[in-house]
Structure formats: C-alpha cells, structure tokens
Design a protein around this motif. Structure first.
Motif, PDB file in Angstrom:
ATOM      1  N   GLY A 104      37.395  49.263  41.173  1.00 52.34           N
ATOM      2  CA  GLY A 104      38.372  48.516  40.704  1.00 52.34           C
ATOM      3  C   GLY A 104      38.490  47.219  40.557  1.00 52.34           C
ATOM      4  O   GLY A 104      36.776  47.135  39.414  1.00 52.34           O
ATOM      5  N   VAL A 105      39.292  46.450  40.222  1.00 54.26           N
ATOM      6  CA  VAL A 105      38.873  45.109  40.455  1.00 54.26           C
ATOM      7  C   VAL A 105      38.981  44.310  41.850  1.00 54.26           C
ATOM      8  O   VAL A 105      39.888  44.103  41.455  1.00 54.26           O
ATOM      9  CB  VAL A 105      39.558  44.138  39.245  1.00 54.26           C
ATOM     10  N   PRO A 106      37.942  44.174  42.285  1.00 58.94           N
ATOM     11  CA  PRO A 106      38.108  43.477  43.664  1.00 58.94           C
ATOM     12  C   PRO A 106      38.975  42.309  43.387  1.00 58.94           C
ATOM     13  O   PRO A 106      38.958  40.875  42.235  1.00 58.94           O
ATOM     14  CB  PRO A 106      36.628  42.566  43.779  1.00 58.94           C
ATOM     15  N   ASP A 107      39.813  41.569  44.156  1.00 59.26           N
ATOM     16  CA  ASP A 107      40.649  40.549  44.500  1.00 59.26           C
ATOM     17  C   ASP A 107      40.071  39.220  44.090  1.00 59.26           C
ATOM     18  O   ASP A 107      40.239  38.139  43.306  1.00 59.26           O
ATOM     19  CB  ASP A 107      41.451  40.526  46.087  1.00 59.26           C
ATOM     20  N   GLU A 108      38.420  39.396  44.897  1.00 59.02           N
ATOM     21  CA  GLU A 108      37.176  38.020  44.710  1.00 59.02           C
ATOM     22  C   GLU A 108      37.350  37.755  43.679  1.00 59.02           C
ATOM     23  O   GLU A 108      37.256  36.475  43.152  1.00 59.02           O
ATOM     24  CB  GLU A 108      36.199  38.158  45.989  1.00 59.02           C
ATOM     25  N   VAL A 109      37.218  38.605  42.295  1.00 58.74           N
ATOM     26  CA  VAL A 109      36.960  38.286  41.506  1.00 58.74           C
ATOM     27  C   VAL A 109      37.449  38.039  40.895  1.00 58.74           C
ATOM     28  O   VAL A 109      37.260  36.803  39.742  1.00 58.74           O
ATOM     29  CB  VAL A 109      36.467  40.122  40.499  1.00 58.74           C
ATOM     30  N   TYR A 110      39.242  38.796  40.814  1.00 60.94           N
ATOM     31  CA  TYR A 110      39.978  37.597  39.943  1.00 60.94           C
ATOM     32  C   TYR A 110      40.593  36.819  40.359  1.00 60.94           C
ATOM     33  O   TYR A 110      40.783  35.887  39.672  1.00 60.94           O
ATOM     34  CB  TYR A 110      41.430  39.238  40.279  1.00 60.94           C
ATOM     35  N   ALA A 111      40.027  36.341  41.784  1.00 65.17           N
ATOM     36  CA  ALA A 111      40.770  35.228  42.183  1.00 65.17           C
ATOM     37  C   ALA A 111      40.027  33.687  41.896  1.00 65.17           C
ATOM     38  O   ALA A 111      40.948  32.778  41.491  1.00 65.17           O
ATOM     39  CB  ALA A 111      40.902  34.846  43.324  1.00 65.17           C
ATOM     40  N   ARG A 112      38.270  34.230  41.649  1.00 64.24           N
ATOM     41  CA  ARG A 112      37.967  33.294  40.738  1.00 64.24           C
ATOM     42  C   ARG A 112      37.615  32.810  38.800  1.00 64.24           C
ATOM     43  O   ARG A 112      38.054  31.701  38.789  1.00 64.24           O
ATOM     44  CB  ARG A 112      36.024  33.682  40.841  1.00 64.24           C
ATOM     45  N   ALA A 113      38.745  34.076  38.897  1.00 63.36           N
ATOM     46  CA  ALA A 113      39.160  34.310  37.310  1.00 63.36           C
ATOM     47  C   ALA A 113      40.356  33.821  36.763  1.00 63.36           C
ATOM     48  O   ALA A 113      40.264  32.038  36.127  1.00 63.36           O
ATOM     49  CB  ALA A 113      38.587  35.217  36.238  1.00 63.36           C
ATOM     50  N   ALA A 114      40.719  33.584  38.295  1.00 61.21           N
ATOM     51  CA  ALA A 114      41.865  33.063  38.177  1.00 61.21           C
ATOM     52  C   ALA A 114      41.890  31.153  38.506  1.00 61.21           C
ATOM     53  O   ALA A 114      42.712  29.797  37.934  1.00 61.21           O
ATOM     54  CB  ALA A 114      42.915  33.754  39.375  1.00 61.21           C
ATOM     55  N   GLU A 115      40.575  30.857  39.307  1.00 58.91           N
ATOM     56  CA  GLU A 115      40.039  29.122  39.419  1.00 58.91           C
ATOM     57  C   GLU A 115      39.865  28.519  37.867  1.00 58.91           C
ATOM     58  O   GLU A 115      39.961  27.589  38.030  1.00 58.91           O
ATOM     59  CB  GLU A 115      39.824  29.133  40.433  1.00 58.91           C
ATOM     60  N   HIS A 116      39.726  29.550  36.998  1.00 64.00           N
ATOM     61  CA  HIS A 116      39.353  29.265  36.005  1.00 64.00           C
ATOM     62  C   HIS A 116      39.851  28.399  34.788  1.00 64.00           C
ATOM     63  O   HIS A 116      39.686  28.104  33.916  1.00 64.00           O
ATOM     64  CB  HIS A 116      37.203  29.370  36.267  1.00 64.00           C
ATOM     65  N   PHE A 117      41.043  29.419  34.913  1.00 66.11           N
ATOM     66  CA  PHE A 117      41.736  30.233  33.682  1.00 66.11           C
ATOM     67  C   PHE A 117      43.003  29.646  34.020  1.00 66.11           C
ATOM     68  O   PHE A 117      43.239  30.485  35.226  1.00 66.11           O
ATOM     69  CB  PHE A 117      41.267  31.505  33.456  1.00 66.11           C
ATOM     70  N   GLU A 118      44.062  28.847  33.186  1.00 65.80           N
ATOM     71  CA  GLU A 118      45.784  28.720  33.612  1.00 65.80           C
ATOM     72  C   GLU A 118      46.064  30.396  33.658  1.00 65.80           C
ATOM     73  O   GLU A 118      45.882  31.132  32.435  1.00 65.80           O
ATOM     74  CB  GLU A 118      45.991  27.795  32.053  1.00 65.80           C
ATOM     75  N   PRO A 119      47.053  30.629  34.074  1.00 60.16           N
ATOM     76  CA  PRO A 119      47.400  31.577  34.207  1.00 60.16           C
ATOM     77  C   PRO A 119      48.433  32.416  32.113  1.00 60.16           C
ATOM     78  O   PRO A 119      47.340  33.979  31.796  1.00 60.16           O
ATOM     79  CB  PRO A 119      49.235  31.786  34.781  1.00 60.16           C
ATOM     80  N   ALA A 120      47.686  31.828  31.161  1.00 64.23           N
ATOM     81  CA  ALA A 120      47.785  31.973  29.938  1.00 64.23           C
ATOM     82  C   ALA A 120      46.844  32.711  29.951  1.00 64.23           C
ATOM     83  O   ALA A 120      46.800  33.470  28.540  1.00 64.23           O
ATOM     84  CB  ALA A 120      48.895  31.260  28.970  1.00 64.23           C
ATOM     85  N   GLU A 121      45.831  31.911  29.601  1.00 61.70           N
ATOM     86  CA  GLU A 121      45.040  31.920  29.254  1.00 61.70           C
ATOM     87  C   GLU A 121      43.772  33.302  30.020  1.00 61.70           C
ATOM     88  O   GLU A 121      43.313  34.229  29.189  1.00 61.70           O
ATOM     89  CB  GLU A 121      43.697  31.129  29.596  1.00 61.70           C
ATOM     90  N   LEU A 122      44.774  33.497  31.417  1.00 58.50           N
ATOM     91  CA  LEU A 122      43.771  34.318  31.901  1.00 58.50           C
ATOM     92  C   LEU A 122      44.402  35.772  31.827  1.00 58.50           C
ATOM     93  O   LEU A 122      43.751  36.793  31.411  1.00 58.50           O
ATOM     94  CB  LEU A 122      43.847  34.374  33.410  1.00 58.50           C
ATOM     95  N   ALA A 123      45.711  35.345  30.643  1.00 56.91           N
ATOM     96  CA  ALA A 123      46.901  37.201  30.377  1.00 56.91           C
ATOM     97  C   ALA A 123      45.820  37.208  29.194  1.00 56.91           C
ATOM     98  O   ALA A 123      45.367  38.822  28.908  1.00 56.91           O
ATOM     99  CB  ALA A 123      47.997  36.260  30.224  1.00 56.91           C
ATOM    100  N   SER A 124      45.329  36.562  28.518  1.00 60.60           N
ATOM    101  CA  SER A 124      44.509  36.350  27.020  1.00 60.60           C
ATOM    102  C   SER A 124      42.958  37.367  27.065  1.00 60.60           C
ATOM    103  O   SER A 124      42.633  37.991  26.301  1.00 60.60           O
ATOM    104  CB  SER A 124      44.363  34.848  26.065  1.00 60.60           C
TER     105      SER A 124
END
Length: 153
Positions: A104-124
C-alpha cells in the motif's frame, strides 16, 4: 520483443489516448519539470519500461537535470545527498504508489510527502505518478521500441 502484432493505442483508440494525454498535461501543472522527470524516471525503472525510461532521461536532460543526479535515481536512498528533501519525498511516494500492491501507501510515506508539498501540489504529484504508471503499462503492453520517441514522430 517486437510490436508487429500489437496495437498502436493512439491510432486504434484515439479518444482513450487523448484522454490519457490530457490527464498527463493536467498532472504536470504546478510541478517543477525536473522533479516531474525524476518521478517518471523512477516509476519507469520500477516498472521495467525501457521505452519510457529512455524518453524521460532525455527529457530530464532537456529540463537541465545534472547527469550525476540522473545516474543516482535508481539508488536514491543511498545517494540522498544528490537530492533535496522534497525530491526524496517525491521519489519515496513514487515507489510506494508504483509498488502499491506490495504494501500500500504507508501513512508515514504520505505524511512525508505532505510535509513538502502543498495540497494542490501533492494532488498533482499523485496524478503524475498515476499517469506515468499508466504510460508505462501502455508502452509495455503495446511493445514500444526503446530508443524511439513517438511524440516526435
């Protein structure tokens, strides 16, 4: 592997092909082109798609990527000093999404990405990862010839 008996999706299903192109174009919006190429390169490596890998290494060079960094994408964890924290988070997310069936996509991996990308950037970023995985599957299923680039045909 030859593509003699394989369809050309762009010619056989142009509406589907155009929809995939539009998805890719929308996913690119708001993301740094070099970061996008690093993501495409890593997904293509993981998927074993030589056609897309060749194309996106060339695109990364055109976007100004340093040759040393390109050589380190496949071993980015061991070569972290070549990448920014933002790029490392994107590469980690790329691997998790590309290999989603493994854990799957582990929560900690997703959270690290969310720390570095604004929500719209993360969606892109997520959309870009999904898109390159689709392109890899198209190229592999239709036996595209590595070293060619049909975008320039």
């Amino acid at each position: 592997m030859t593509n003699q008996n394989r369809i050309d999706l762009a010619r056989t299903a142009p509406k589907v092909y155009r929809a995939q192109r539009a998805f890719e174009d929308a996913a690119r919006e708001g993301l740094d082109p070099e970061l996008g190429e690093l993501v495409r390169i890593r997904a293509s490596q993981l998927n074993g798609c030589a056609y897309c890998l060749h194309m996106h290494v060339n695109d990364a060079r055109e976007a100004g990527a340093d040759e040393n960094r390109l050589h380190m994408v496949s071993v980015w964890r061991e070569a972290a000093r070549f990448f920014t924290d933002r790029e490392l988070a994107a590469l980690e997310l790329t691997e998790a999404v590309t290999l989603v069936s493994e854990r799957g996509v582990p929560d900690e991996v997703y959270a690290r990405a969310a720390e570095h990308f604004e929500p719209a950037e993360l969606a892109s970023l997520l959309a870009l990862i999904l898109s390159i995985n689709t392109w890899n599957r198209i190229a592999l299923a239709t036996a595209k010839t590595p070293g060619t680039d049909e975008r320039k045909a």
